[in-house]
Design a protein around this motif. Sequence first.
Motif, PDB file in Angstrom:
ATOM      1  N   ILE A 123       5.994   6.902   1.057  1.00 44.82           N
ATOM      2  CA  ILE A 123       4.429   7.082  -0.060  1.00 44.82           C
ATOM      3  C   ILE A 123       3.171   6.532   0.947  1.00 44.82           C
ATOM      4  O   ILE A 123       3.544   5.787   1.847  1.00 44.82           O
ATOM      5  N   PRO A 124       2.408   5.805  -0.006  1.00 46.07           N
ATOM      6  CA  PRO A 124       1.097   6.352   0.102  1.00 46.07           C
ATOM      7  C   PRO A 124       0.665   4.663   0.868  1.00 46.07           C
ATOM      8  O   PRO A 124       1.392   3.519  -0.228  1.00 46.07           O
ATOM      9  N   VAL A 125       0.095   4.162   1.687  1.00 43.40           N
ATOM     10  CA  VAL A 125       0.101   2.778   2.453  1.00 43.40           C
ATOM     11  C   VAL A 125      -1.383   3.051   2.310  1.00 43.40           C
ATOM     12  O   VAL A 125      -2.064   4.190   2.817  1.00 43.40           O
ATOM     13  N   ALA A 126      -2.026   1.832   2.185  1.00 45.42           N
ATOM     14  CA  ALA A 126      -3.900   1.784   2.255  1.00 45.42           C
ATOM     15  C   ALA A 126      -4.019   1.950   4.504  1.00 45.42           C
ATOM     16  O   ALA A 126      -2.961   1.452   4.828  1.00 45.42           O
ATOM     17  N   PRO A 127      -4.225   2.981   4.679  1.00 46.89           N
ATOM     18  CA  PRO A 127      -4.420   2.983   6.583  1.00 46.89           C
ATOM     19  C   PRO A 127      -4.799   1.827   6.910  1.00 46.89           C
ATOM     20  O   PRO A 127      -5.848   0.820   6.670  1.00 46.89           O
ATOM     21  N   PHE A 128      -4.293   2.013   8.071  1.00 46.96           N
ATOM     22  CA  PHE A 128      -3.944   0.178   9.008  1.00 46.96           C
ATOM     23  C   PHE A 128      -3.817   0.368  10.137  1.00 46.96           C
ATOM     24  O   PHE A 128      -3.717   2.018  10.759  1.00 46.96           O
ATOM     25  N   ARG A 129      -4.358  -0.487  10.922  1.00 46.65           N
ATOM     26  CA  ARG A 129      -4.135  -0.364  12.524  1.00 46.65           C
ATOM     27  C   ARG A 129      -3.948  -1.934  13.322  1.00 46.65           C
ATOM     28  O   ARG A 129      -3.841  -2.778  12.243  1.00 46.65           O
ATOM     29  N   VAL A 130      -3.293  -1.702  14.269  1.00 43.69           N
ATOM     30  CA  VAL A 130      -2.462  -3.218  14.904  1.00 43.69           C
ATOM     31  C   VAL A 130      -3.655  -3.802  15.278  1.00 43.69           C
ATOM     32  O   VAL A 130      -4.207  -2.839  16.720  1.00 43.69           O
ATOM     33  N   VAL A 131      -4.457  -4.652  15.416  1.00 42.54           N
ATOM     34  CA  VAL A 131      -4.830  -5.112  16.644  1.00 42.54           C
ATOM     35  C   VAL A 131      -4.816  -6.714  17.612  1.00 42.54           C
ATOM     36  O   VAL A 131      -3.562  -7.725  17.117  1.00 42.54           O
ATOM     37  N   ARG A 238       2.719   4.692 -15.751  1.00 39.08           N
ATOM     38  CA  ARG A 238       3.366   4.042 -15.416  1.00 39.08           C
ATOM     39  C   ARG A 238       4.916   4.766 -14.702  1.00 39.08           C
ATOM     40  O   ARG A 238       5.358   4.314 -14.005  1.00 39.08           O
ATOM     41  N   ALA A 239       4.918   6.537 -15.216  1.00 43.14           N
ATOM     42  CA  ALA A 239       6.467   6.883 -14.878  1.00 43.14           C
ATOM     43  C   ALA A 239       6.320   6.697 -13.043  1.00 43.14           C
ATOM     44  O   ALA A 239       7.203   6.257 -12.618  1.00 43.14           O
ATOM     45  N   ARG A 240       5.121   7.058 -12.939  1.00 43.56           N
ATOM     46  CA  ARG A 240       5.003   7.657 -11.479  1.00 43.56           C
ATOM     47  C   ARG A 240       5.033   5.536 -10.665  1.00 43.56           C
ATOM     48  O   ARG A 240       5.924   6.104  -9.657  1.00 43.56           O
ATOM     49  N   ALA A 241       5.002   4.499 -10.823  1.00 44.25           N
ATOM     50  CA  ALA A 241       4.731   3.348 -10.560  1.00 44.25           C
ATOM     51  C   ALA A 241       6.179   3.545 -10.098  1.00 44.25           C
ATOM     52  O   ALA A 241       6.419   3.296  -8.754  1.00 44.25           O
ATOM     53  N   GLU A 242       6.955   3.265 -11.192  1.00 44.72           N
ATOM     54  CA  GLU A 242       8.741   3.215 -11.169  1.00 44.72           C
ATOM     55  C   GLU A 242       9.308   4.121 -10.321  1.00 44.72           C
ATOM     56  O   GLU A 242      10.503   3.514 -10.425  1.00 44.72           O
ATOM     57  N   GLN A 243       9.196   5.074  -9.963  1.00 43.59           N
ATOM     58  CA  GLN A 243       9.723   6.255  -9.955  1.00 43.59           C
ATOM     59  C   GLN A 243       9.163   5.710  -8.031  1.00 43.59           C
ATOM     60  O   GLN A 243      10.252   5.374  -7.400  1.00 43.59           O
ATOM     61  N   ILE A 244       8.225   5.148  -7.740  1.00 45.50           N
ATOM     62  CA  ILE A 244       8.019   5.116  -6.421  1.00 45.50           C
ATOM     63  C   ILE A 244       8.630   3.466  -5.752  1.00 45.50           C
ATOM     64  O   ILE A 244       9.631   3.346  -5.187  1.00 45.50           O
ATOM     65  N   THR A 265      -6.164   3.811  -8.024  1.00 43.37           N
ATOM     66  CA  THR A 265      -7.613   4.039  -7.473  1.00 43.37           C
ATOM     67  C   THR A 265      -8.055   4.786  -9.180  1.00 43.37           C
ATOM     68  O   THR A 265      -6.935   5.085  -9.545  1.00 43.37           O
ATOM     69  N   ALA A 266      -9.594   5.089  -9.114  1.00 44.89           N
ATOM     70  CA  ALA A 266      -9.710   5.650 -10.263  1.00 44.89           C
ATOM     71  C   ALA A 266      -9.759   6.661 -10.843  1.00 44.89           C
ATOM     72  O   ALA A 266      -9.646   7.553 -11.486  1.00 44.89           O
ATOM     73  N   ASP A 267      -9.311   7.807  -9.587  1.00 44.33           N
ATOM     74  CA  ASP A 267      -8.535   9.121  -9.066  1.00 44.33           C
ATOM     75  C   ASP A 267      -7.214   9.484  -9.300  1.00 44.33           C
ATOM     76  O   ASP A 267      -6.284   9.733  -9.461  1.00 44.33           O
ATOM     77  N   GLY A 268      -6.418   7.938  -9.802  1.00 46.86           N
ATOM     78  CA  GLY A 268      -4.779   7.455 -10.451  1.00 46.86           C
ATOM     79  C   GLY A 268      -4.121   8.187  -9.351  1.00 46.86           C
ATOM     80  O   GLY A 268      -2.994   7.978  -9.691  1.00 46.86           O
ATOM     81  N   GLU A 269      -4.189   7.726  -7.816  1.00 44.29           N
ATOM     82  CA  GLU A 269      -3.997   7.599  -7.103  1.00 44.29           C
ATOM     83  C   GLU A 269      -2.892   5.755  -6.877  1.00 44.29           C
ATOM     84  O   GLU A 269      -3.678   4.966  -7.447  1.00 44.29           O
ATOM     85  N   LEU A 270      -2.260   6.353  -6.857  1.00 49.48           N
ATOM     86  CA  LEU A 270      -1.054   4.321  -6.389  1.00 49.48           C
ATOM     87  C   LEU A 270      -0.568   4.421  -4.777  1.00 49.48           C
ATOM     88  O   LEU A 270      -0.193   5.329  -3.697  1.00 49.48           O
ATOM     89  N   TYR A 271      -1.236   3.335  -3.895  1.00 47.76           N
ATOM     90  CA  TYR A 271      -0.413   3.022  -2.575  1.00 47.76           C
ATOM     91  C   TYR A 271      -0.330   1.502  -3.208  1.00 47.76           C
ATOM     92  O   TYR A 271      -0.408   0.511  -3.354  1.00 47.76           O
ATOM     93  N   VAL A 272       0.695   1.728  -2.445  1.00 45.92           N
ATOM     94  CA  VAL A 272       1.845   0.601  -2.100  1.00 45.92           C
ATOM     95  C   VAL A 272       1.235  -0.947  -1.190  1.00 45.92           C
ATOM     96  O   VAL A 272       1.196  -0.098  -0.480  1.00 45.92           O
ATOM     97  N   ASN A 273       0.809  -1.973  -1.734  1.00 43.72           N
ATOM     98  CA  ASN A 273      -0.206  -3.423  -1.074  1.00 43.72           C
ATOM     99  C   ASN A 273       1.285  -3.948  -0.417  1.00 43.72           C
ATOM    100  O   ASN A 273       0.895  -4.101   0.574  1.00 43.72           O
TER     101      ASN A 273
END
Length: 380
Positions: A123-131, A238-244, A265-273
């Motif tokens: 499931i997509p999340v924002a790319p991240f780094r540990v610092v 809505r259906a995609r968010a509930e399936q996630i 996002t504007a292009d319809g992507e969902l990222y879990v925060n």
Amino acid sequence: MKNQTSRLIKPGATIGILGGGQLGRMIALAGRAMGYRFVTMDPTADAPCGQAADRQIIASYDDVEAALQLAAVSDVISYEFENVDARVAEVLESKSYVPQGSRLLRITQNRIREKTAIQELGIPVAPFRVVASLDDLKQAVRDLGLPAVMKTATGGYDGKGQWVLRSEDELAEAYDTLQKAGTELIVEKFVPFQMELSVIAARNPDGELAVFPTAENVHLENILHLSIVPARVSDEVRARAEQIARTIVEKLDVVGLLAIEMFLTADGELYVNELAPRPHNSGHYTMEACVTSQFEQHVRAVCNLPLGATDLLSPVVMVNILGEHLEPVLERVESLPRSAKLHLYGKAESKAKRKMGHLNVLAPTVEEALDMIEKLEIWT
């Protein structure tokens, strides 16, 4: 597969709650209506949950002896916020029945573990780094670009413990400020979201799962201001968010409630925060607008009762009442819309930016509910 350790906790039993805030209060109020008794453990005397419970044990969240007292008088134990000491939860698991367990608590208490676990589910999340140093931070910014968001891996809520990085000139100050928390730090690529959404899902120990309608959330100064339901998105989103939400709850073997916050996002992507393993501010709308409230559902889930229906009965907007709003709300209480339901949390001290209550406004459309809120001239 049926969880071999699952137990049916019938009404009349006592539910122990680690934490005594407003979420615990609303769990207790819902559960008392079902016939349960409640004992809460919180360091603040006359805490919001303590006012609604049969008994409050006044003790810090890391007090193992007090937690064992809680276990001794409880048939099942739950927690109402994720900053409960995981060591206490682990001790209670060995001494009492804690169907939510400590594993999910451990994951959601740490943003690095949380995002890694979500990623591993595909499931997509924002790319991240540990610092761990200023040099790490500079490299993370080179990798992710600006703007980016640096956060403490543990603690922090309502925007605390984070810094939006907009230029390289502020990296040293941001690192110096956040590293004082004494915890790991994480840097996330900024997601240019169009909308913030959340879904609350419930699961009982026998594996039954239920999902509440998707909420559209509006934040002001990093604090939730409005939850709008139904969310003003396409049926497909809505259906995609509930399936996630279903996927995360099932794959992480969640018991109780899990709130899943997402960016659209504007292009319809969902990222879990973020995830929250408990009732959530963005689910307060369920108290009047759904067949079953999130608080009743939480009780049903941890007690292994059949889960309640989650159908939406009416469009609704939830608006938070912060400290600066409390007096104006009370001054206008006699002129609130007839379809508005007021919930105050019984906190002893009102402070600016502190959540003191909320208002659920039901209407034929969310636009009409928003108009009613605007006309009160409290949140302007």
